[in-house]
Design a protein around this motif. Structure first.
Motif, mmCIF file in Angstrom:
data_model
loop_
_atom_site.group_PDB
_atom_site.id
_atom_site.type_symbol
_atom_site.label_atom_id
_atom_site.label_comp_id
_atom_site.label_asym_id
_atom_site.label_seq_id
_atom_site.Cartn_x
_atom_site.Cartn_y
_atom_site.Cartn_z
ATOM 1 N N ILE A 57 0.841 -1.206 0.000
ATOM 2 C CA ILE A 57 0.000 0.000 0.000
ATOM 3 C C ILE A 57 0.871 1.249 0.000
ATOM 4 N N GLY A 58 1.949 1.227 0.792
ATOM 5 C CA GLY A 58 2.847 2.374 0.863
ATOM 6 C C GLY A 58 3.475 2.697 -0.481
ATOM 7 N N ASP A 59 3.891 1.635 -1.213
ATOM 8 C CA ASP A 59 4.470 1.854 -2.546
ATOM 9 C C ASP A 59 3.438 2.481 -3.482
ATOM 10 N N ALA A 60 2.180 1.975 -3.418
ATOM 11 C CA ALA A 60 1.133 2.488 -4.293
ATOM 12 C C ALA A 60 0.817 3.944 -3.970
ATOM 13 N N VAL A 61 0.705 4.257 -2.680
ATOM 14 C CA VAL A 61 0.412 5.642 -2.272
ATOM 15 C C VAL A 61 1.542 6.568 -2.696
ATOM 16 N N SER A 62 2.785 6.127 -2.488
ATOM 17 C CA SER A 62 3.939 6.947 -2.849
ATOM 18 C C SER A 62 3.969 7.229 -4.352
ATOM 19 N N ALA A 63 3.672 6.190 -5.174
ATOM 20 C CA ALA A 63 3.681 6.365 -6.630
ATOM 21 C C ALA A 63 2.601 7.352 -7.065
ATOM 22 N N LEU A 64 1.393 7.213 -6.498
ATOM 23 C CA LEU A 64 0.289 8.106 -6.877
ATOM 24 C C LEU A 64 0.562 9.529 -6.420
ATOM 25 N N VAL A 130 -6.949 9.498 0.276
ATOM 26 C CA VAL A 130 -6.494 8.161 -0.116
ATOM 27 C C VAL A 130 -7.586 7.166 0.222
ATOM 28 N N GLY A 131 -7.900 6.313 -0.712
ATOM 29 C CA GLY A 131 -8.882 5.268 -0.486
ATOM 30 C C GLY A 131 -8.297 3.902 -0.782
ATOM 31 N N ILE A 132 -8.789 2.898 -0.071
ATOM 32 C CA ILE A 132 -8.340 1.511 -0.294
ATOM 33 C C ILE A 132 -9.580 0.659 -0.513
ATOM 34 N N GLY A 133 -9.571 -0.120 -1.559
ATOM 35 C CA GLY A 133 -10.710 -0.979 -1.856
ATOM 36 C C GLY A 133 -10.261 -2.270 -2.509
ATOM 37 N N MET A 134 -11.234 -3.105 -2.927
ATOM 38 C CA MET A 134 -10.944 -4.401 -3.519
ATOM 39 C C MET A 134 -11.696 -4.573 -4.831
ATOM 40 N N GLY A 141 -6.705 -17.095 -3.604
ATOM 41 C CA GLY A 141 -7.227 -16.651 -2.314
ATOM 42 C C GLY A 141 -6.959 -15.203 -1.999
ATOM 43 N N THR A 142 -6.260 -14.500 -2.910
ATOM 44 C CA THR A 142 -5.933 -13.097 -2.652
ATOM 45 C C THR A 142 -6.662 -12.211 -3.655
ATOM 46 N N ARG A 143 -7.405 -11.266 -3.136
ATOM 47 C CA ARG A 143 -8.105 -10.344 -4.015
ATOM 48 C C ARG A 143 -7.163 -9.219 -4.455
ATOM 49 N N VAL A 144 -7.514 -8.591 -5.591
ATOM 50 C CA VAL A 144 -6.734 -7.477 -6.106
ATOM 51 C C VAL A 144 -7.139 -6.217 -5.349
ATOM 52 N N ALA A 145 -6.154 -5.581 -4.711
ATOM 53 C CA ALA A 145 -6.414 -4.377 -3.921
ATOM 54 C C ALA A 145 -6.251 -3.134 -4.782
ATOM 55 N N LEU A 146 -7.053 -2.137 -4.494
ATOM 56 C CA LEU A 146 -7.009 -0.869 -5.214
ATOM 57 C C LEU A 146 -6.708 0.254 -4.227
ATOM 58 N N VAL A 147 -5.789 1.134 -4.659
ATOM 59 C CA VAL A 147 -5.481 2.328 -3.873
ATOM 60 C C VAL A 147 -5.779 3.540 -4.755
ATOM 61 N N SER A 148 -6.608 4.454 -4.251
ATOM 62 C CA SER A 148 -6.979 5.646 -5.036
ATOM 63 C C SER A 148 -6.431 6.915 -4.392
ATOM 64 N N TRP A 149 -6.196 7.933 -5.278
ATOM 65 C CA TRP A 149 -5.672 9.227 -4.805
ATOM 66 C C TRP A 149 -6.522 10.324 -5.425
ATOM 67 N N LEU A 158 -5.528 5.842 -9.765
ATOM 68 C CA LEU A 158 -5.798 4.503 -9.256
ATOM 69 C C LEU A 158 -4.569 3.635 -9.422
ATOM 70 N N ALA A 159 -4.217 2.898 -8.376
ATOM 71 C CA ALA A 159 -3.128 1.913 -8.457
ATOM 72 C C ALA A 159 -3.685 0.553 -8.058
ATOM 73 N N GLU A 160 -3.363 -0.430 -8.868
ATOM 74 C CA GLU A 160 -3.825 -1.797 -8.597
ATOM 75 C C GLU A 160 -2.643 -2.604 -8.070
ATOM 76 N N ILE A 161 -2.802 -3.148 -6.845
ATOM 77 C CA ILE A 161 -1.715 -3.907 -6.202
ATOM 78 C C ILE A 161 -1.780 -5.366 -6.639
ATOM 79 N N SER A 162 -0.648 -5.891 -7.015
ATOM 80 C CA SER A 162 -0.590 -7.283 -7.468
ATOM 81 C C SER A 162 -0.857 -8.233 -6.307
#
Length: 539
Positions: A57-64, A130-134, A141-149, A158-162
């Motif tokens: 999440i930190g990497d995604a927030v930093s990039a956005l 900053v928002g975090i969603g799925m 078993g792991t859903r794709v997480a979304l981080v918004s700015w 929007l950043a999509e976490i692998s």
């Protein structure tokens, strides 16, 4: 049951207890240790998941944030190139794009066909920066997480976490087949569910260990669940060793018990058993006198060991062993039978005489003594009404209720019960209340200082008053001086025994004394030509 069998079974029970107690303790200690270790491992697992998710999440927030600060917030070619560069610097982010106010993806890098459906909730005026969603996409078993700015023009980056970012498998090998991990956002949305769900379902009835770790940066927590039995895998081998050691100790103790219970009797034990078989334990009779009239009231039967060479051994040298070994029961029966043979005729001619037999605490644990009394005295010349059974206060009775029932059966036969050594042992006056005693015997300890110690005089006076109030008889033991007799008379005691009258006598001398006292009408110590003096001299 013979003593050998009793010793064997007692040893067997001790061996089992000695083996089981450490085994139970060892299992308890090892189980607690295993659970503590497992919980520490589970906490480390949860922390690994939380740290990995925080990093993603930190990497995604930093990039956005950097894109927003650089002004790269549109779908223009230059901005898309910036998106591509940002992806290269954020290994956990697999896609960056722009979303409109309705949450619909406008463009993304790498390019992906859009469905036109919202991937984020509609933008609200109070939506956070900053928002975090799925997304609905799931990878093992792991859903794709979304981080918004939020970028201020009604749009959001929007950043999509692998999913690979947090698809890790931490923890020790022994927990992995049973471990279940839930990584959740603050609103309860599941991001990751790791571990076979059927393992958790199969062990639903088992006690579960649960450890949770919350993120200090984001509204997110990880819960690790493991069935308690899985923790036992850590100490399984140690428990096997403990069980083998306990069984070994038990076998060793049983072997020792077998050897002790079935080995040849020791020389002392053999002599004792042979003495019982040869009836070397004999009754001696100590007269009980009426100190008012000088007449004989009866006697107390005392056990002596008469060796074949004529040596007399006092009870202090053998009675403790007789009681602890269980031989005392047969010895008591032999003494009772011999009283019938030796003084039966005397007691038949003198129905007012009393015959006191000493019992120990073990006699009051079951009604065998009742059967012995009926069997031995039932058809003898000594009537039940002439018998007094003495229970000593020096030894505690194991079960007061059982003892009371046995005493009640004795009294129903006509046998009277005396409490010996009053004031010196365990029961105190509680025995008088609970056991239904007929006679109190004042111990020699109080008689010795009678007349010289006010406390002893007060105690004896209290006993006499108590006996009178309860309708009990009272006898003073260990009387050795004429002054004691006089003081006892003043206190209201009319019966006594002691060396001033006579020591314990063999049967013939006691019968001679009884007949001489009967012929003379009674006698007191110190009188000239007294039967007491003559018999004492012969003893």
């Amino acid at each position: 049951m013979s003593r050998r069998y009793a010793l064997f079974f007692r040893t067997l029970l001790i061996a089992i207890a000695v083996a089981i107690a450490p085994l139970v303790a060892a299992n308890y200690i090892l189980s607690n240790y295993a659970e503590r270790q497992a919980e520490d491992e589970m906490r480390a697992i949860a922390e690994r998941y939380v740290l990995r998710a925080e990093k993603a999440i930190g990497d995604a927030v930093s990039a956005l944030q950097q894109l927003h600060q650089g002004g790269f917030v549109t779908c223009a070619a230059m901005d898309r190139a910036a998106f591509h560069s940002a992806l290269l610097g954020a290994p956990f982010v697999q896609m960056i794009g722009v979303v409109d106010a309705n949450g619909v993806l406008m463009c993304n890098v790498p390019d992906e066909a859009t469905s036109g459906k919202p991937v984020l909730p509609m933008l609200q005026s109070d939506s956070p920066l900053v928002g975090i969603g799925m997304r609905d996409k799931i990878y093992e078993g792991t859903r794709v997480a979304l981080v918004s700015w939020r970028i201020g023009n009604g749009q959001r980056l929007l950043a999509e976490i692998s999913p690979v970012a947090i698809s890790i498998d931490p923890g020790p090998e022994y927990l992995r087949p049973y471990r279940h991990v839930d990584l959740r956002l603050g609103d309860g949305v599941v991001w990751l569910r790791s571990g076979e769900s059927n393992s958790l379902d199969a062990t639903a009835a088992e006690r579960q260990l649960v450890v949770g770790v919350a993120s200090a940066k984001y509204p997110m927590s990880a819960d690790v669940t493991v069935p308690a039995f899985a923790a036992e895998m850590l100490v399984r081998d140690l428990k096997v060793v403990a069980a083998i050691a306990s069984v070994g100790v038990a076998i060793l103790l049983v072997a020792v018990g077998v050897w002790f219970s079935w080995r040849p009797e020791s020389e002392a034990e053999d002599d004792f058993v042979q003495a019982i078989r040869k009836s070397e334990f004999v009754p001696f009779y100590q007269p009980v006198m009426d100190i008012e009239t000088g007449r004989l009231r009866g006697c107390e039967v005392l056990m002596r060991w008469q060796r074949p060479d004529g040596t007399i051994i006092s009870p202090g040298a053998f009675m403790t062993f007789a009681e602890t070994s269980g031989h005392v029961f047969e010895m008591t029966r032999q003494i009772m039978r011999k009283t019938c043979e030796e003084v039966g005729d005397l007691y038949y001619r003198n129905p007012d005489f009393k015959l006191s037999i000493n019992l120990f605490a073990g006699h009051f644990e079951d009604r065998r003594i009742i059967d012995d009394i009926q069997e031995i005295y039932g058809g003898s010349k000594i009537a039940f009404q002439q018998i007094v059974m003495e229970v000593t206060e020096r030894q505690p009775l194991a079960n007061m209720e059982t003892a009371r029932k046995i005493i009640a059966e004795m009294q129903a036969l006509g046998v009277r019960v005396a409490l010996d050594d009053v004031g010196t042992g365990h029961g105190g006056f509680a025995y008088l209340q609970k056991l239904g005693i007929d006679i109190i015997k004042i111990d020699k300890m109080f008689i010795d200082s009678l007349g010289t110690d006010d406390n002893s005089t007060t105690i004896v006076d209290t006993m006499v008053e108590l006996a009178d109030n309860l309708g009990m008889g009272i006898i003073a033991e260990g009387v050795e001086h004429m002054e004691q007799i006089e003081r006892l008379r003043e206190l209201g005691v009319s019966a006594a025994q002691g060396y001033i009258f006579s020591p314990p006598l063999p049967a013939k001398l006691f019968i001679d004394l009884a007949e001489a006292l009967s012929a003379s009408g009674g006698a007191m110590p110190g009188e000239e030509n007294s039967p007491l003096a003559m018999v004492a001299g012969a003893a």
